[in-house]
Scaffold this motif. Structure first.
Motif, PDB file in Angstrom:
ATOM      1  N   LYS A 184       6.780   8.157  19.792  1.00 24.72           N
ATOM      2  CA  LYS A 184       6.246   8.862  20.976  1.00 24.72           C
ATOM      3  C   LYS A 184       6.302  10.371  20.769  1.00 24.72           C
ATOM      4  N   ALA A 185       7.409  10.850  20.207  1.00 24.95           N
ATOM      5  CA  ALA A 185       7.561  12.285  19.983  1.00 24.95           C
ATOM      6  C   ALA A 185       6.570  12.780  18.936  1.00 24.95           C
ATOM      7  N   VAL A 186       6.397  12.017  17.867  1.00 19.51           N
ATOM      8  CA  VAL A 186       5.429  12.372  16.829  1.00 19.51           C
ATOM      9  C   VAL A 186       4.039  12.527  17.440  1.00 19.51           C
ATOM     10  N   LYS A 187       3.693  11.615  18.327  1.00 19.49           N
ATOM     11  CA  LYS A 187       2.385  11.682  18.988  1.00 19.49           C
ATOM     12  C   LYS A 187       2.303  12.873  19.936  1.00 19.49           C
ATOM     13  N   ALA A 188       3.360  13.119  20.684  1.00 21.12           N
ATOM     14  CA  ALA A 188       3.364  14.205  21.669  1.00 21.12           C
ATOM     15  C   ALA A 188       3.222  15.575  21.007  1.00 21.12           C
ATOM     16  N   PHE A 189       3.790  15.736  19.807  1.00 21.09           N
ATOM     17  CA  PHE A 189       3.748  17.024  19.124  1.00 21.09           C
ATOM     18  C   PHE A 189       2.602  17.113  18.117  1.00 21.09           C
ATOM     19  N   ARG A 190       1.736  16.084  18.082  1.00 22.16           N
ATOM     20  CA  ARG A 190       0.584  16.054  17.175  1.00 22.16           C
ATOM     21  C   ARG A 190       1.027  16.193  15.718  1.00 22.16           C
ATOM     22  N   ILE A 191       2.078  15.489  15.365  1.00 19.02           N
ATOM     23  CA  ILE A 191       2.631  15.561  14.019  1.00 19.02           C
ATOM     24  C   ILE A 191       2.077  14.434  13.149  1.00 19.02           C
ATOM     25  N   TYR A 192       1.833  14.754  11.891  1.00 14.99           N
ATOM     26  CA  TYR A 192       1.442  13.731  10.923  1.00 14.99           C
ATOM     27  C   TYR A 192       2.703  13.225  10.228  1.00 14.99           C
ATOM     28  N   ALA A 193       2.916  11.918  10.206  1.00 15.17           N
ATOM     29  CA  ALA A 193       4.066  11.335   9.515  1.00 15.17           C
ATOM     30  C   ALA A 193       3.670   9.956   9.001  1.00 15.17           C
ATOM     31  N   ARG A 194       3.979   9.704   7.722  1.00 10.88           N
ATOM     32  CA  ARG A 194       3.594   8.431   7.121  1.00 10.88           C
ATOM     33  C   ARG A 194       4.629   7.999   6.087  1.00 10.88           C
ATOM     34  N   LYS A 195       4.985   6.724   6.103  1.00  7.30           N
ATOM     35  CA  LYS A 195       5.922   6.183   5.119  1.00  7.30           C
ATOM     36  C   LYS A 195       5.183   5.972   3.803  1.00  7.30           C
ATOM     37  N   VAL A 196       5.807   6.423   2.715  1.00  9.73           N
ATOM     38  CA  VAL A 196       5.206   6.304   1.388  1.00  9.73           C
ATOM     39  C   VAL A 196       6.101   5.427   0.509  1.00  9.73           C
ATOM     40  N   PRO A 197       5.667   4.190   0.200  1.00  7.92           N
ATOM     41  CA  PRO A 197       6.481   3.291  -0.634  1.00  7.92           C
ATOM     42  C   PRO A 197       6.720   3.881  -2.024  1.00  7.92           C
ATOM     43  N   GLN A 198       7.896   3.610  -2.577  1.00 10.69           N
ATOM     44  CA  GLN A 198       8.239   4.060  -3.919  1.00 10.69           C
ATOM     45  C   GLN A 198       8.638   2.875  -4.788  1.00 10.69           C
ATOM     46  N   GLU A 199       8.667   3.099  -6.078  1.00 14.79           N
ATOM     47  CA  GLU A 199       9.082   2.043  -7.001  1.00 14.79           C
ATOM     48  C   GLU A 199      10.523   1.631  -6.711  1.00 14.79           C
ATOM     49  N   GLY A 200      10.807   0.344  -6.841  1.00 18.61           N
ATOM     50  CA  GLY A 200      12.155  -0.139  -6.605  1.00 18.61           C
ATOM     51  C   GLY A 200      12.390  -0.566  -5.171  1.00 18.61           C
ATOM     52  N   GLY A 201      11.356  -0.480  -4.336  1.00 16.87           N
ATOM     53  CA  GLY A 201      11.490  -0.931  -2.953  1.00 16.87           C
ATOM     54  C   GLY A 201      11.872   0.146  -1.959  1.00 16.87           C
ATOM     55  N   GLY A 202      12.141   1.362  -2.428  1.00 19.88           N
ATOM     56  CA  GLY A 202      12.486   2.448  -1.515  1.00 19.88           C
ATOM     57  C   GLY A 202      11.231   3.094  -0.925  1.00 19.88           C
ATOM     58  N   TYR A 203      11.425   4.171  -0.205  1.00 20.06           N
ATOM     59  CA  TYR A 203      10.287   4.874   0.369  1.00 20.06           C
ATOM     60  C   TYR A 203      10.649   6.327   0.648  1.00 20.06           C
ATOM     61  N   SER A 204       9.626   7.135   0.783  1.00 19.71           N
ATOM     62  CA  SER A 204       9.779   8.516   1.209  1.00 19.71           C
ATOM     63  C   SER A 204       8.908   8.699   2.451  1.00 19.71           C
ATOM     64  N   MET A 205       8.889   9.898   2.996  1.00 20.19           N
ATOM     65  CA  MET A 205       8.063  10.174   4.171  1.00 20.19           C
ATOM     66  C   MET A 205       7.180  11.385   3.892  1.00 20.19           C
ATOM     67  N   ASP A 206       5.917  11.243   4.189  1.00 17.79           N
ATOM     68  CA  ASP A 206       4.978  12.359   4.126  1.00 17.79           C
ATOM     69  C   ASP A 206       4.834  12.863   5.554  1.00 17.79           C
ATOM     70  N   HIS A 207       4.928  14.171   5.761  1.00 18.87           N
ATOM     71  CA  HIS A 207       4.916  14.672   7.145  1.00 18.87           C
ATOM     72  C   HIS A 207       4.429  16.109   7.225  1.00 18.87           C
ATOM     73  N   SER A 208       4.039  16.520   8.412  1.00 17.85           N
ATOM     74  CA  SER A 208       3.627  17.897   8.660  1.00 17.85           C
ATOM     75  C   SER A 208       4.799  18.829   8.371  1.00 17.85           C
ATOM     76  N   SER A 209       4.477  20.022   7.886  1.00 20.66           N
ATOM     77  CA  SER A 209       5.545  20.947   7.501  1.00 20.66           C
ATOM     78  C   SER A 209       5.590  22.210   8.367  1.00 20.66           C
ATOM     79  N   THR A 210       4.808  22.243   9.434  1.00 22.65           N
ATOM     80  CA  THR A 210       4.793  23.431  10.292  1.00 22.65           C
ATOM     81  C   THR A 210       5.928  23.402  11.316  1.00 22.65           C
TER      82      THR A 210
END
Length: 206
Positions: free
Chosen positions: A147-173
Motif C-alpha cells: 500500500k505504501a509503495v503504491k501511495a508514494f508512486r514507488i517502483y519495486a520489484r523482486k529479482v530472482p537470483q541464482e541459488g534461490g535467493g533474490y534481490s530488489m529493484d527499486h526507485s532510488s529517489t
C-alpha cells in the motif's frame, strides 16, 4: 563508376539500418528498464503522493501512516537492508546532509521504508539504520508495504537470483514533504551536494 556509387549507397543504407537498430534498442531499454524505475510523477501528478491507508511500524516505536507526514518536514526513501550500493550510499549522503544542516537537522525526519518486508523486520531495520543518526526505519506486513509503495508512486520489484535467493529493484529517489504532509520535491540518487542542500534548506524554511 556506377559500381562504386552502388557500393557507397549500400554502405550508407547499412549504416542507416544499424542506426535504426540502435535507436530501437534504446527505446526498448527505456520502456522496459529505465522508465518503470521512475516514480512517474509527471504522469500521475504529485498532489496525492504519500496519501493512502497504509499503516506501518517505525523503529522509533511510532506508526508510519499518512498522518505521520504532518507536523514536521520529512524525507522518505524506499530501499532494503540487502541493498548492495544504492541504500548504503544514500544513508551516507543523509548523514553528510545532517552534519551540514547543523542544528536545523532536528527539523527534518528521514524515513527509510523497506520494499523487502519478508526479510526486513523492524528489529532488522533498527540495526541497519543505527549508524545513520536521525534515520527512522519503517516496515510492516507485505500487504501494508505494498500500500505504501503504491501511495508514494514507488517502483519495486523482486529479482530472482541464482541459488534461490533474490534481490530488489527499486526507485532510488528521496521524496520530500513539508510539515503539512504535502509533496515538496525530490532529491535524486547521488544528487549534486549543493543542489541537495539547497532543496533541504528550502524545505526547512517553508
Amino acid at each position: 563508376m556506377a559500381g562504386t556509387d552502388r557500393g557507397g549507397s549500400l554502405r550508407k543504407l547499412r549504416y542507416l539500418l544499424w542506426a535504426l537498430v540502435v535507436v530501437a534498442l534504446g527505446i526498448v531499454g527505456w520502456t522496459q528498464v529505465v522508465s518503470p524505475r521512475l516514480t512517474q510523477l509527471s504522469d500521475t501528478g504529485t498532489a496525492a503522493l504519500g496519501r493512502g491507508d497504509y499503516r506501518l511500524q517505525a523503529t522509533d516505536g511510532s506508526e508510519f501512516s499518512q498522518a505521520a507526514l504532518k507536523g514536521k518536514a520529512s524525507a522518505v526513501f524506499f530501499g532494503f537492508t540487502h541493498c548492495p550500493d544504492v541504500c548504503p550510499t544514500t544513508l551516507g549522503d543523509v548523514t553528510g546532509w545532517r552534519e551540514e544542516l547543523g542544528p536545523d537537522a532536528d527539523k527534518l525526519r528521514v524515513f527509510f521504508v523497506t520494499v523487502d518486508p519478508e526479510r526486513d523486520s523492524v528489529e532488522t531495520l533498527r540495526d541497519y539504520v543505527s549508524w545513520a543518526p536521525g534515520v527512522i526505519g519503517v516496515s510492516g506486513s507485505p500487504e501494508e508495504v505494498a500500500k505504501a509503495v503504491k501511495a508514494f508512486r514507488i517502483y519495486a520489484r523482486k529479482v530472482p537470483q541464482e541459488g534461490g535467493g533474490y534481490s530488489m529493484d527499486h526507485s532510488s529517489t528521496m521524496l520530500l514533504f513539508d510539515d503539512q504532509g504535502e509533496y515538496a520535491g525530490l532529491i535524486g540518487y547521488r544528487e549534486d551536494p549543493e543542489r541537495a542542500m539547497a532543496s533541504l534548506r528550502a524545505l526547512l524554511k517553508g
